[in-house]
Design a protein around this motif. Structure first.
Motif, PDB file in Angstrom:
ATOM      1  N   ARG A  21       0.819  -1.206   0.000  1.00 28.84           N
ATOM      2  CA  ARG A  21       0.000   0.000   0.000  1.00 28.84           C
ATOM      3  C   ARG A  21       0.857   1.262   0.000  1.00 28.84           C
ATOM      4  O   ARG A  21       0.502   2.274  -0.603  1.00 28.84           O
ATOM      5  N   ILE A  22       1.986   1.205   0.687  1.00 26.33           N
ATOM      6  CA  ILE A  22       2.906   2.347   0.663  1.00 26.33           C
ATOM      7  C   ILE A  22       3.433   2.565  -0.751  1.00 26.33           C
ATOM      8  O   ILE A  22       3.483   3.698  -1.257  1.00 26.33           O
ATOM      9  N   ILE A  23       3.839   1.479  -1.413  1.00 21.05           N
ATOM     10  CA  ILE A  23       4.329   1.592  -2.787  1.00 21.05           C
ATOM     11  C   ILE A  23       3.227   2.120  -3.699  1.00 21.05           C
ATOM     12  O   ILE A  23       3.464   2.984  -4.548  1.00 21.05           O
ATOM     13  N   GLY A  24       2.023   1.608  -3.521  1.00 17.69           N
ATOM     14  CA  GLY A  24       0.907   2.074  -4.348  1.00 17.69           C
ATOM     15  C   GLY A  24       0.662   3.561  -4.186  1.00 17.69           C
ATOM     16  O   GLY A  24       0.397   4.272  -5.163  1.00 17.69           O
ATOM     17  N   ALA A  25       0.769   4.050  -2.950  1.00 16.65           N
ATOM     18  CA  ALA A  25       0.596   5.483  -2.705  1.00 16.65           C
ATOM     19  C   ALA A  25       1.708   6.284  -3.373  1.00 16.65           C
ATOM     20  O   ALA A  25       1.463   7.354  -3.951  1.00 16.65           O
ATOM     21  N   ALA A  26       2.930   5.760  -3.308  1.00 17.04           N
ATOM     22  CA  ALA A  26       4.052   6.449  -3.952  1.00 17.04           C
ATOM     23  C   ALA A  26       3.871   6.503  -5.461  1.00 17.04           C
ATOM     24  O   ALA A  26       4.096   7.543  -6.095  1.00 17.04           O
ATOM     25  N   VAL A  27       3.459   5.384  -6.061  1.00 13.80           N
ATOM     26  CA  VAL A  27       3.227   5.339  -7.507  1.00 13.80           C
ATOM     27  C   VAL A  27       2.175   6.370  -7.904  1.00 13.80           C
ATOM     28  O   VAL A  27       2.330   7.106  -8.887  1.00 13.80           O
ATOM     29  N   GLU A  28       1.100   6.431  -7.128  1.00 16.22           N
ATOM     30  CA  GLU A  28       0.021   7.360  -7.449  1.00 16.22           C
ATOM     31  C   GLU A  28       0.490   8.808  -7.350  1.00 16.22           C
ATOM     32  O   GLU A  28       0.193   9.641  -8.200  1.00 16.22           O
ATOM     33  N   LEU A  29       1.267   9.121  -6.314  1.00 15.11           N
ATOM     34  CA  LEU A  29       1.755  10.486  -6.136  1.00 15.11           C
ATOM     35  C   LEU A  29       2.748  10.880  -7.224  1.00 15.11           C
ATOM     36  O   LEU A  29       2.701  11.999  -7.742  1.00 15.11           O
ATOM     37  N   ILE A  30       3.648   9.961  -7.572  1.00 10.78           N
ATOM     38  CA  ILE A  30       4.621  10.267  -8.631  1.00 10.78           C
ATOM     39  C   ILE A  30       3.884  10.505  -9.947  1.00 10.78           C
ATOM     40  O   ILE A  30       4.198  11.423 -10.702  1.00 10.78           O
ATOM     41  N   GLY A  31       2.895   9.658 -10.237  1.00 10.89           N
ATOM     42  CA  GLY A  31       2.134   9.829 -11.464  1.00 10.89           C
ATOM     43  C   GLY A  31       1.397  11.153 -11.514  1.00 10.89           C
ATOM     44  O   GLY A  31       1.217  11.745 -12.580  1.00 10.89           O
ATOM     45  N   ARG A  32       0.965  11.630 -10.348  1.00 10.40           N
ATOM     46  CA  ARG A  32       0.220  12.885 -10.294  1.00 10.40           C
ATOM     47  C   ARG A  32       1.127  14.091 -10.374  1.00 10.40           C
ATOM     48  O   ARG A  32       0.805  15.091 -11.020  1.00 10.40           O
ATOM     49  N   THR A  33       2.302  13.994  -9.741  1.00 11.54           N
ATOM     50  CA  THR A  33       3.188  15.153  -9.688  1.00 11.54           C
ATOM     51  C   THR A  33       4.286  15.125 -10.747  1.00 11.54           C
ATOM     52  O   THR A  33       4.813  16.165 -11.125  1.00 11.54           O
ATOM     53  N   GLY A  34       4.637  13.912 -11.213  1.00 10.83           N
ATOM     54  CA  GLY A  34       5.703  13.789 -12.192  1.00 10.83           C
ATOM     55  C   GLY A  34       7.057  14.154 -11.642  1.00 10.83           C
ATOM     56  O   GLY A  34       7.954  14.569 -12.377  1.00 10.83           O
ATOM     57  N   ALA A  35       7.228  14.002 -10.343  1.00 14.42           N
ATOM     58  CA  ALA A  35       8.477  14.425  -9.724  1.00 14.42           C
ATOM     59  C   ALA A  35       8.791  13.566  -8.510  1.00 14.42           C
ATOM     60  O   ALA A  35       7.997  12.720  -8.105  1.00 14.42           O
ATOM     61  N   GLU A  36       9.957  13.844  -7.926  1.00 13.14           N
ATOM     62  CA  GLU A  36      10.352  13.152  -6.706  1.00 13.14           C
ATOM     63  C   GLU A  36       9.377  13.483  -5.594  1.00 13.14           C
ATOM     64  O   GLU A  36       8.870  14.603  -5.498  1.00 13.14           O
ATOM     65  N   ILE A  37       9.091  12.521  -4.755  1.00 12.19           N
ATOM     66  CA  ILE A  37       8.238  12.762  -3.605  1.00 12.19           C
ATOM     67  C   ILE A  37       8.999  12.364  -2.352  1.00 12.19           C
ATOM     68  O   ILE A  37      10.008  11.671  -2.413  1.00 12.19           O
ATOM     69  N   SER A  38       8.505  12.798  -1.207  1.00 13.42           N
ATOM     70  CA  SER A  38       9.191  12.523   0.056  1.00 13.42           C
ATOM     71  C   SER A  38       8.425  11.488   0.874  1.00 13.42           C
ATOM     72  O   SER A  38       7.264  11.182   0.597  1.00 13.42           O
ATOM     73  N   ILE A  39       9.106  10.975   1.872  1.00 15.33           N
ATOM     74  CA  ILE A  39       8.459  10.061   2.816  1.00 15.33           C
ATOM     75  C   ILE A  39       7.256  10.760   3.458  1.00 15.33           C
ATOM     76  O   ILE A  39       6.193  10.162   3.668  1.00 15.33           O
ATOM     77  N   ALA A  40       7.421  12.045   3.762  1.00 15.68           N
ATOM     78  CA  ALA A  40       6.331  12.807   4.385  1.00 15.68           C
ATOM     79  C   ALA A  40       5.116  12.870   3.468  1.00 15.68           C
ATOM     80  O   ALA A  40       3.969  12.771   3.936  1.00 15.68           O
ATOM     81  N   ASP A  41       5.351  13.051   2.162  1.00 14.29           N
ATOM     82  CA  ASP A  41       4.234  13.099   1.205  1.00 14.29           C
ATOM     83  C   ASP A  41       3.445  11.800   1.238  1.00 14.29           C
ATOM     84  O   ASP A  41       2.205  11.806   1.245  1.00 14.29           O
ATOM     85  N   VAL A  42       4.163  10.681   1.211  1.00 15.81           N
ATOM     86  CA  VAL A  42       3.511   9.376   1.184  1.00 15.81           C
ATOM     87  C   VAL A  42       2.782   9.121   2.498  1.00 15.81           C
ATOM     88  O   VAL A  42       1.644   8.639   2.511  1.00 15.81           O
ATOM     89  N   ALA A  43       3.425   9.452   3.606  1.00 12.79           N
ATOM     90  CA  ALA A  43       2.794   9.253   4.907  1.00 12.79           C
ATOM     91  C   ALA A  43       1.505  10.061   5.009  1.00 12.79           C
ATOM     92  O   ALA A  43       0.471   9.556   5.472  1.00 12.79           O
TER      93      ALA A  43
END
Length: 205
Positions: A21-43
């Motif tokens: 689920r953490i990976i899924g959230a990261a994939v979704e955020l990267i796809g939305r932002t098109g950029a690096e994301i942080s642990i805080a973003d995913v949390a």
């Protein structure tokens, strides 16, 4: 009580589900932002504290790599379809490199796996990592190329993958000013990379 409010009110049943689920959230955020994301973003997206994410992924880089790997199956399917029917090694590899360089612009997850653009100082060797090499071997294994007939044994294939990855890395790090268009890039790669690939047929094994 706070823990129950996290995970959208539905905590994972075990560690494997939590990581997924953490990976899924990261994939979704990267796809939305098109950029690096942080642990805080995913949390934040999961409604958990950062330490919860750190329990499964010790760094943002580790999470980004996991998210990228989780995203490549679709890319490999599209790439295999793109090069289907190409039996000449040089032609297939040229098209694969052009397609990958183009697709990275549309698929941030792939760029995170293959390029060092989001953390150059820490990832200058990312394209020679075991993950990248395995990705490359999987990629060329799906081509309609008779690699053995073209003079490629296992060590030669691995060197070919390394060569192609290093070529792509150079374009990731310095695309040119102005960058070459697809047709111009294809001509360039056919002339130089394609010649080197074709020369393998005459090399002793």
């Amino acid at each position: 009580m706070a823990r129950r409010r996290g995970w959208g009110g539905s905590p994972p049943g075990d560690d494997e589900e939590a990581a997924r689920r953490i990976i899924g959230a990261a994939v979704e955020l990267i796809g939305r932002t098109g950029a690096e994301i942080s642990i805080a973003d995913v949390a934040e997206s999961l409604g958990v504290i950062r330490q919860t994410v750190y329990r499964y992924f010790p760094s943002a880089d580790a999470l980004m790599t996991a998210a990228a790997i989780a995203s490549v199956d679709g890319f490999l399917d599209r790439l295999a379809a793109h090069v289907r029917g190409l039996r000449d090694p040089a032609e297939a590899m040229t098209e694969a490199v052009v397609y990958t360089l183009t697709e990275v612009r549309r698929t941030p997850h792939l760029g995170i796996l293959l390029s060092s653009s989001y953390s150059a100082s820490a990832h200058t060797d990312s394209l020679t990592s075991e993950e990248a090499q395995a990705f490359g071997m999987t990629m060329i294994g799906r081509f309609d190329v008779d690699w053995a007939g073209a003079g490629y044994d296992e060590p030669a294939l691995r060197e070919l993958v390394e060569y192609a990855l290093r070529t792509m890395q150079s374009f990731f790090l310095s695309p040119g000013d102005p960058p070459r268009g697809e047709d111009e890039l294809r001509r360039y790669l056919r002339r130089w990379m394609g010649t080197a690939i074709s020369a393998q047929a005459g090399e002793p094994r």
